[in-house]
Design a protein around this motif. Structure first.
Motif, PDB file in Angstrom:
ATOM      1  N   SER C  32       0.831  -1.210   0.000  1.00  0.00           N
ATOM      2  CA  SER C  32       0.000   0.000   0.000  1.00  0.00           C
ATOM      3  C   SER C  32       0.862   1.254   0.000  1.00  0.00           C
ATOM      4  CB  SER C  32      -0.925   0.033   1.222  1.00  0.00           C
ATOM      5  OG  SER C  32      -1.752  -1.095   1.253  1.00  0.00           O
ATOM      6  N   VAL C  33       1.912   1.252   0.832  1.00  0.00           N
ATOM      7  CA  VAL C  33       2.786   2.428   0.898  1.00  0.00           C
ATOM      8  C   VAL C  33       3.454   2.652  -0.455  1.00  0.00           C
ATOM      9  CG1 VAL C  33       4.928   3.329   1.888  1.00  0.00           C
ATOM     10  CG2 VAL C  33       3.190   2.336   3.382  1.00  0.00           C
ATOM     11  N   GLY C 166      -8.129  14.967   1.532  1.00  0.00           N
ATOM     12  CA  GLY C 166      -8.354  14.162   0.338  1.00  0.00           C
ATOM     13  C   GLY C 166      -7.339  13.032   0.235  1.00  0.00           C
ATOM     14  N   MET C 167      -6.077  13.323   0.560  1.00  0.00           N
ATOM     15  CA  MET C 167      -5.039  12.288   0.493  1.00  0.00           C
ATOM     16  C   MET C 167      -5.320  11.186   1.506  1.00  0.00           C
ATOM     17  SD  MET C 167      -1.515  14.327   0.002  1.00  0.00           S
ATOM     18  CE  MET C 167      -1.163  15.239  -1.486  1.00  0.00           C
ATOM     19  N   GLY C 168      -5.847  11.578   2.663  1.00  0.00           N
ATOM     20  CA  GLY C 168      -6.213  10.574   3.663  1.00  0.00           C
ATOM     21  C   GLY C 168      -7.244   9.609   3.100  1.00  0.00           C
ATOM     22  N   LEU C 173      -8.454   4.214   0.504  1.00  0.00           N
ATOM     23  CA  LEU C 173      -8.834   3.507  -0.720  1.00  0.00           C
ATOM     24  C   LEU C 173      -7.727   2.546  -1.141  1.00  0.00           C
ATOM     25  CD1 LEU C 173     -11.148   4.155  -3.066  1.00  0.00           C
ATOM     26  CD2 LEU C 173      -9.124   4.923  -4.278  1.00  0.00           C
ATOM     27  N   VAL C 174      -6.479   3.027  -1.068  1.00  0.00           N
ATOM     28  CA  VAL C 174      -5.335   2.208  -1.485  1.00  0.00           C
ATOM     29  C   VAL C 174      -5.244   0.950  -0.621  1.00  0.00           C
ATOM     30  CG1 VAL C 174      -2.811   2.112  -1.491  1.00  0.00           C
ATOM     31  CG2 VAL C 174      -3.982   4.042  -2.537  1.00  0.00           C
ATOM     32  N   ILE C 217      -5.601  -1.529  10.502  1.00  0.00           N
ATOM     33  CA  ILE C 217      -4.711  -0.772   9.609  1.00  0.00           C
ATOM     34  C   ILE C 217      -5.361   0.542   9.178  1.00  0.00           C
ATOM     35  CG2 ILE C 217      -3.548  -0.761   7.366  1.00  0.00           C
ATOM     36  CD1 ILE C 217      -3.303  -3.795   7.596  1.00  0.00           C
ATOM     37  N   THR C 218      -6.626   0.476   8.738  1.00  0.00           N
ATOM     38  CA  THR C 218      -7.245   1.708   8.235  1.00  0.00           C
ATOM     39  C   THR C 218      -7.475   2.705   9.366  1.00  0.00           C
ATOM     40  OG1 THR C 218      -9.427   0.651   8.346  1.00  0.00           O
ATOM     41  CG2 THR C 218      -8.368   0.729   6.206  1.00  0.00           C
TER      42      THR C 218
END
Lengths: 279, 225, 240
Positions: C32-33, C166-168, C173-174, C217-218
């Protein structure tokens, strides 16, 4: 950039693609490592299974040093021709389609394809249970499949994606049975035990492995066992067409292992069945 | 390099999966929408109801849809009690498992969208309705709901598009909708790029039709400016 | 129905899958990262193309975001997993390397999720850049700051502040999308959970455990993003 790609590319450029060793002191063998009891990975990550033991035996006979590596099923054939390894031992059925792309040794295991269902599901003892049908014999195949088509009408049958069993279902039962395509054998075993599908079509050796688990005690074979035709004559070592010497070495070693009973012993040890191919 | 005969043949095969994609989308969006409205209203209540909805939204928005599908499909069928219940004729079928998972999932996202729409209804409107002597039900149906729907529509339109895309996951539990067929063709031919092109075009056409439809409804609901 | 022996399966004992599950959760975070970082770069490029990159670049960026937001992510993963090898193999052929070149599950999956998230990231960054007024940059220039210093000290912090929420969302989503990579055979969290579910015949237990690990995780990373948002807003509300 994929490091493996860069390395193999550099190697190819350095050595020239056609450079080839004519004798084989070292052989690299690929297996899947996820197809028990043929090949699997233990909890500690080590490869084990029928094919791992057989590879060790064959290599001793060929007086070669072997390394067995795990490779995803999806890319296992292309990887051979790319030279990532020299041989494949991964329950790879010998079929005409695959023989266009690679060469095979003589078969070392021949597991017929069978239908399996659960006790009490109403699908036991389908016509032909206990018999063995060679699909190369057209008349016999037709006689066996006609009554089955009536019994499988509208039934949900699970197969694994991109296998000879999926091909078989599509060539003989398309539009008759409700064919459900699964990614892994574990998934259709779960659904068979839950009663979501009526039967599965798989290699006898794999079904036997499922039967021997506590949860699989209600699974039974039903209908005839199939071989030949699209199912093939068994599994062999997959080899590049450009390495006939290596094929010769494997053929000799497999024949010797068949003759002295090693093959039958390993087969009984791992499958609880003798799956030595008829010679 | 591009082979037109292969493309038309592929499009033809993929279109065979369109009815399944459409019915999965339609039923789960409708069922999910009804559930979402109920959740949004319950969220406005105080105490345990609101707490439940918050937990529900947290769980369904915080974990992948694919895990939810597997949990419903393989997880529930593990229990003999369920296999002998009246629900089994439904849950036995991959189709209804997919619909259930998709509907429960979209309900979580949609309930937040509807909640936003409800919050945006000006309190003056509600007071005006009350002054007219409307019953609570009529007040909700005639004033609050239409205003909230108009407010929520753009975001809901996005959610519908996301749902249509999400039906692709049904292929993982053996359903042969568009993506399932696409995977099979790739497996047989290894021509992933061409197959992606065809399947992608179908989804894009479908989603732009939906976006257009939502836009038309939005325009109808908007007061004349 | 789930007695103590079942619960031991998810623990760290000799029969437990705990260690494998944690390792796989680490793989989920790693992939994800990677995907998020590449997606961020793609998003920056996309936003630049849409805002100031000429007509062709702008058109390409619009086509990219439209397609990626209208096509199922699973299809994109298949494209990268199977198509990635196809492309590499033909490049290899062209360079004289005969045969198949594979793209491993990690690379193919991370790239696919990056390309999907890049489409969302483009919109997030574009919105954030739009939220910072032009005057800010001009003011910085009048103060005699170099272009780079204006970007570094005046514009970037403000864009980041506007873009963080928004990035959060894109990050969440990722993480969830990364579960789709399990179809390529990469042993991330969902794949490991499926393997455990199949071989222990306890799908319910393992999928519930899997869902719980994803929630951990989320929600933990969500809290990190919120802290970052608070940090980026420091001195902002007070200065009204």
């Amino acid at each position: 950039m994929n490091a493996k790609f860069a390395c193999s590319l550099a190697l190819a450029l350095l050595l020239g693609v056609s450079a080839q060793a004519k004798d084989w002191p070292k052989i690299k063998i690929a297996t899947e490592g996820a197809f028990p009891p043929y090949n699997m990975q233990n909890a500690d990550g080590k490869l084990a299974g029928f094919e791992i033991d057989l590879a060790a035996d064959l290599c001793k006979r060929m007086k070669a040093e072997c390394e067995v590596v795990a490779q995803d099923w999806d890319g296992i054939l292309p990887g051979l021709n790319a030279g990532k390894y020299d041989a494949i031992m991964a329950a790879l059925s010998i079929t005409p389609k695959r023989m266009e792309v690679i060469a095979f040794s003589v078969p070392y295991v021949s597991s017929p394809t069978v239908l399996a269902t659960t006790k009490g599901g109403g699908m036991e003892n389908l016509p032909g249970t206990g018999t063995r049908i060679n699909l190369d014999d057209d008349a016999a195949a037709r006689a066996a499949i006609e009554p089955l088509r009536a019994k499988l009408k509208g039934k949900a049958i699970g197969v694994q994606v991109s296998t000879i069993q999926a091909d078989f279902m599509n060539s003989y039962f398309k539009g008759v049975a409700d064919v459900r395509v699964y990614k892994t054998a574990e998934e259709f075993n779960l659904d068979l035990e839950a009663g979501r599908i009526d039967a599965i079509l798989a290699a006898a050796a794999n079904v036997k492995a499922a039967m021997d688990t506590p949860q699989g005690k209600d699974i039974v074979f039903t209908g005839p066992a199939f071989g030949g035709g699209p199912i093939g004559i068994g599994s062999g070592v997959g080899l590049r067409k450009s390495d006939p010497e290596l094929k010769g070495m494997f053929d000799t070693a497999i024949k010797a292992a068949t003759a002295d009973g090693t093959l039958a012993r390993l087969s009984n040890q791992w499958f609880k069945l003798d799956l030595t191919p008829p010679s | 390099m591009i082979d037109p005969a292969f493309l038309t043949d592929t499009i033809g095969q993929l279109l065979g999966g369109l009815p399944l994609t459409l019915s999965l989308s339609a039923i789960s969006i409708l069922a999910g929408g009804v559930l979402a409205l109920a959740l949004a209203l319950l969220r406005r209540s105080s105490g345990i109801g609101s707490l439940f909805v918050r937990a529900y939204v947290f769980v369904f928005r915080g974990s992948p849809l694919l895990v939810q599908i597997f949990l419903i499909y393989y997880g529930l069928s593990q229990f003999p009690a369920l296999r002998h219940s009246v629900l089994w004729p439904f849950l036995r079928q991959p189709y209804w498992c997919a619909v259930l998972a998709l509907a429960l999932n979209t309900a979580a996202y949609a309930s937040e969208i509807i909640r936003g729409g409800l919050i945006a209804v000006p309190s003056g409107m509600i007071e005006a309705g009350r002054a007219l002597g409307l019953s609570p039900f009529r007040l909700f149906r005639l004033i609050v709901l239409p205003l909230a729907v108009r407010q929520a529509l753009p975001a809901y339109g996005n959610e519908i598009v996301i749902m249509v895309k999400s039906t692709a996951l049904a292929s993982i539990i053996t359903l042969m909708e568009i993506t399932g067929i696409a995977h099979q063709i790739i497996g047989d031919t290894f021509r992933s790029f061409e197959v992606f092109l065809c399947a992608g075009a179908i989804y894009l056409a479908l989603n732009s039709l939906i976006a257009r439809g939502v836009w038309l409804i939005e325009r109808r609901l908007s007061p004349i400016v | 129905m789930m007695g103590l022996p079942s619960l031991a399966l998810t623990g760290f004992g000799p029969t437990g899958w705990g260690a494998q599950l944690l390792w796989a959760a680490g793989m989920t975070v790693a992939v994800s990262v990677t995907a998020f970082a590449i997606g961020l770069a793609i998003g920056g490029l996309g936003a630049w193309a849409k805002l100031s990159g000429g007509r062709v670049a702008g058109w390409l960026a619009t086509a990219y975001t439209t397609v990626l937001r209208g096509v199922p992510d699973l299809l994109v993963i298949y494209l990268f997993y199977f198509g990635g090898s196809q492309v590499l193999t033909s490049i290899g052929r062209w360079m004289g390397h005969d045969g198949f070149v594979g793209l491993n599950g990690f690379t193919a999956g991370a790239l696919a999720v990056a390309v999907v998230s890049g489409a969302y990231q483009t919109e997030v960054i574009r919105g954030a850049v739009g939220a910072v007024s032009r005057g800010q940059g001009e003011a910085g220039r009048t103060l005699g700051l170099s272009r780079w210093r204006v970007l570094r000290h005046v514009l970037a912090p403000q864009i980041l502040r506007a873009a963080l929420p928004g990035m959060g969302n894109v990050w969440q989503l990722v993480v969830k999308e990364s579960a789709l990579i399990s179809v390529t055979g990469l042993v991330e969290l969902l794949r490991q959970v499926s393997v455990a579910a199949g071989s222990t015949r306890e799908p319910f237990l393992f999928y519930v455990t899997g869902a719980a690990l994803y929630l951990v995780i989320t929600s933990m990373s969500g809290a990190l993003f919120q802290a970052a948002e608070r940090h980026s807003r420091r001195g902002w509300t007070a200065a009204r």
